[in-house]
Design an enzyme around this catalytic site. Sequence first.
Site, PDB file in Angstrom:
ATOM      1  N   HIS A 185       0.921   5.164   1.483  1.00  0.00           N
ATOM      2  CA  HIS A 185       0.258   6.053   2.430  1.00  0.00           C
ATOM      3  C   HIS A 185       0.888   7.442   2.309  1.00  0.00           C
ATOM      4  O   HIS A 185       2.118   7.565   2.277  1.00  0.00           O
ATOM      5  CB  HIS A 185       0.433   5.519   3.857  1.00  0.00           C
ATOM      6  CG  HIS A 185      -0.348   6.327   4.858  1.00  0.00           C
ATOM      7  ND1 HIS A 185      -1.705   6.209   4.998  1.00  0.00           N
ATOM      8  CD2 HIS A 185       0.040   7.290   5.730  1.00  0.00           C
ATOM      9  CE1 HIS A 185      -2.124   7.066   5.920  1.00  0.00           C
ATOM     10  NE2 HIS A 185      -1.086   7.730   6.386  1.00  0.00           N
ATOM     11  N   SER A 197       4.926   6.781   2.417  1.00  0.00           N
ATOM     12  CA  SER A 197       5.372   5.475   2.925  1.00  0.00           C
ATOM     13  C   SER A 197       4.757   4.393   2.049  1.00  0.00           C
ATOM     14  O   SER A 197       3.549   4.395   1.812  1.00  0.00           O
ATOM     15  CB  SER A 197       4.895   5.248   4.366  1.00  0.00           C
ATOM     16  OG  SER A 197       5.347   6.272   5.219  1.00  0.00           O
ATOM     17  N   ASP A 248      -2.257   0.359   7.988  1.00  0.00           N
ATOM     18  CA  ASP A 248      -1.005   1.135   7.987  1.00  0.00           C
ATOM     19  C   ASP A 248       0.062   0.609   8.942  1.00  0.00           C
ATOM     20  O   ASP A 248       0.922   1.369   9.377  1.00  0.00           O
ATOM     21  CB  ASP A 248      -1.287   2.612   8.339  1.00  0.00           C
ATOM     22  CG  ASP A 248      -2.278   3.246   7.383  1.00  0.00           C
ATOM     23  OD1 ASP A 248      -2.311   2.829   6.220  1.00  0.00           O
ATOM     24  OD2 ASP A 248      -3.003   4.167   7.801  1.00  0.00           O
ATOM     25  N   ASN A 275       0.852  -1.190   0.000  1.00  0.00           N
ATOM     26  CA  ASN A 275       0.000   0.000   0.000  1.00  0.00           C
ATOM     27  C   ASN A 275       0.889   1.241   0.000  1.00  0.00           C
ATOM     28  O   ASN A 275       2.041   1.189   0.447  1.00  0.00           O
ATOM     29  CB  ASN A 275      -0.865  -0.010   1.271  1.00  0.00           C
ATOM     30  CG  ASN A 275      -1.800   1.181   1.359  1.00  0.00           C
ATOM     31  OD1 ASN A 275      -2.446   1.562   0.385  1.00  0.00           O
ATOM     32  ND2 ASN A 275      -1.868   1.791   2.540  1.00  0.00           N
TER      33      ASN A 275
HETATM   34  C1  GRF Z   1      -2.779   8.726  -2.559  1.00  0.00           C
HETATM   35  O1  GRF Z   1      -2.475   9.903  -1.895  1.00  0.00           O
HETATM   36  C2  GRF Z   1      -2.346   7.558  -1.749  1.00  0.00           C
HETATM   37  O2  GRF Z   1      -1.252   7.828  -0.935  1.00  0.00           O
HETATM   38  C3  GRF Z   1      -3.543   7.287  -0.886  1.00  0.00           C
HETATM   39  O3  GRF Z   1      -4.638   7.565  -1.723  1.00  0.00           O
HETATM   40  C4  GRF Z   1      -4.277   8.535  -2.695  1.00  0.00           C
HETATM   41  C5  GRF Z   1      -4.696   8.043  -4.051  1.00  0.00           C
HETATM   42  O4  GRF Z   1      -4.648   9.052  -4.984  1.00  0.00           O
HETATM   43  N1  GRF Z   1      -3.495   5.970  -0.342  1.00  0.00           N
HETATM   44  P1  GRF Z   1      -4.927   8.757  -6.525  1.00  0.00           P
HETATM   45  O5  GRF Z   1      -6.345   8.185  -6.636  1.00  0.00           O
HETATM   46  O6  GRF Z   1      -3.896   7.802  -7.001  1.00  0.00           O
HETATM   47  O7  GRF Z   1      -4.812  10.083  -7.187  1.00  0.00           O
END
Ligand code: GRF
Length: 187
Positions: free
Chosen positions: A103, A135, A144, A101
Amino acid sequence: MKKLVLFASGSGSNVEKIIRYFLENTVAEVVAVFSNKADAGVVQKAHDYQVPVVVVSKSELDNGGVLSKVNEFSPDLIVLAGFLLKFPSDIIAAYPDKVINIHPALLPKYGGKGMYGMNVHRAILDNKESETGISIHYVNEHYDEGAIIFQERVNVSDCISPEEIAAKVQQLEHEHFPKVIEKLLQS
Ligand code: GRF
């Protein structure tokens, strides 16, 4: 060629970067995008690149109905890129160390329940943090909390809105996420 399955709920800007990166690269290809929202931006983006889309419901996710659909694609890595629902534990168990994932903060700070999207960036601003970052981590049963694979920092002391912070963080995500995925697949 390794196979990537992506999960996303939102606009899909990271999904698009990942699809594009691996179009010009023989290490891997994106074989499917799973989303819990049929009208999410990410669904249109996947269609634009002719990547198969699988829309899954919250009840399917909660009741173990998604694992067999993932298995159909035999992924080498499952990537959550803005996936906002609880990720099924049976998929985590079936793909150990193969679910990651991203974050938008420097975990373990600013992680956990409620810490997604603008909530994260607003908290950074409210707490007058001078830096934040991204991260990339393994996914385990707890939000997380899986082992961290990669972090990158950015100075946000000059930012006066959460949107400005979000833009800086998104730039980092787009730059690093595809490369980190590539490295993981090669290791
Ligand atoms: C990103 O900021 C990611 O870190 C979080 O969700 C957001 C997704 O953005 N988990 P996008 O849909 O790829 O523009």
